[in-house]
Design a protein around this motif. Sequence first.
Motif, PDB file in Angstrom:
ATOM      1  N   VAL A  79     -39.711   9.900  12.144  1.00 26.78           N
ATOM      2  CA  VAL A  79     -41.000  10.505  12.502  1.00 26.78           C
ATOM      3  C   VAL A  79     -40.818  11.454  13.678  1.00 26.78           C
ATOM      4  CG1 VAL A  79     -43.288  10.024  13.459  1.00 26.78           C
ATOM      5  CG2 VAL A  79     -42.416   8.646  11.563  1.00 26.78           C
ATOM      6  N   LYS A  80     -40.034  11.059  14.675  1.00 29.99           N
ATOM      7  CA  LYS A  80     -39.791  11.935  15.829  1.00 29.99           C
ATOM      8  C   LYS A  80     -39.120  13.231  15.389  1.00 29.99           C
ATOM      9  CE  LYS A  80     -39.541   8.646  19.627  1.00 29.99           C
ATOM     10  NZ  LYS A  80     -38.705   8.069  20.679  1.00 29.99           N
ATOM     11  N   LYS A  81     -38.144  13.138  14.479  1.00 28.96           N
ATOM     12  CA  LYS A  81     -37.473  14.339  13.968  1.00 28.96           C
ATOM     13  C   LYS A  81     -38.473  15.256  13.282  1.00 28.96           C
ATOM     14  CE  LYS A  81     -32.749  13.027  12.903  1.00 28.96           C
ATOM     15  NZ  LYS A  81     -31.790  12.753  11.829  1.00 28.96           N
ATOM     16  N   GLN A  82     -39.356  14.677  12.474  1.00 30.68           N
ATOM     17  CA  GLN A  82     -40.352  15.475  11.759  1.00 30.68           C
ATOM     18  C   GLN A  82     -41.294  16.158  12.750  1.00 30.68           C
ATOM     19  OE1 GLN A  82     -40.113  16.027   8.469  1.00 30.68           O
ATOM     20  NE2 GLN A  82     -38.281  14.740   8.652  1.00 30.68           N
ATOM     21  N   MET A  83     -41.668  15.464  13.805  1.00 34.56           N
ATOM     22  CA  MET A  83     -42.566  16.046  14.815  1.00 34.56           C
ATOM     23  C   MET A  83     -41.853  17.158  15.568  1.00 34.56           C
ATOM     24  SD  MET A  83     -44.470  12.604  16.180  1.00 34.56           S
ATOM     25  CE  MET A  83     -45.436  13.423  17.420  1.00 34.56           C
ATOM     26  N   ASP A  84     -40.553  17.006  15.850  1.00 28.39           N
ATOM     27  CA  ASP A  84     -39.787  18.031  16.541  1.00 28.39           C
ATOM     28  C   ASP A  84     -39.651  19.274  15.671  1.00 28.39           C
ATOM     29  OD1 ASP A  84     -39.521  16.405  18.735  1.00 28.39           O
ATOM     30  OD2 ASP A  84     -37.473  15.748  18.248  1.00 28.39           O
ATOM     31  N   LYS A  85     -39.512  19.091  14.340  1.00 31.66           N
ATOM     32  CA  LYS A  85     -39.404  20.237  13.422  1.00 31.66           C
ATOM     33  C   LYS A  85     -40.688  21.045  13.406  1.00 31.66           C
ATOM     34  CE  LYS A  85     -36.114  18.354  10.097  1.00 31.66           C
ATOM     35  NZ  LYS A  85     -35.936  17.877   8.709  1.00 31.66           N
ATOM     36  N   GLU A  86     -41.826  20.353  13.496  1.00 26.90           N
ATOM     37  CA  GLU A  86     -43.121  21.010  13.442  1.00 26.90           C
ATOM     38  C   GLU A  86     -43.444  21.721  14.745  1.00 26.90           C
ATOM     39  OE1 GLU A  86     -46.009  18.098  12.316  1.00 26.90           O
ATOM     40  OE2 GLU A  86     -45.165  17.832  10.314  1.00 26.90           O
ATOM     41  N   ALA A  87     -42.837  21.287  15.846  1.00 21.56           N
ATOM     42  CA  ALA A  87     -43.150  21.876  17.171  1.00 21.56           C
ATOM     43  C   ALA A  87     -42.422  23.179  17.408  1.00 21.56           C
ATOM     44  CB  ALA A  87     -42.767  20.883  18.268  1.00 21.56           C
TER      45      ALA A  87
END
Length: 87
Positions: A79-87
């Motif tokens: 989930v953290k990786k996905q949030m970092d990709k979106e940022a």
Amino acid sequence: MRTQITNISECEAILPDYLQVRSNGQITLPAPIRRKAKIAEGDLLEAFVEPDGTIRLVPKLTLDRALAEKYQLDDIAWVKKQMDKEA
């Protein structure tokens, strides 16, 4: 007059099984029910009491706590990786 002969297996589906509650609250699930539900010795069952008073037993799988925590940490990392990709 015609006589109909039925198999015992057909009768099992028709006749209800009765369970007796022992003094310590234990019940025994008859072997035909255990076989039909694929319940083995040591299996974990979750018990629910429905609003109408019906008791429902649901087989549950046990999971090693350490393994569950590892998967949970892996999910958090994903989930953290996905949030970092979106940022």
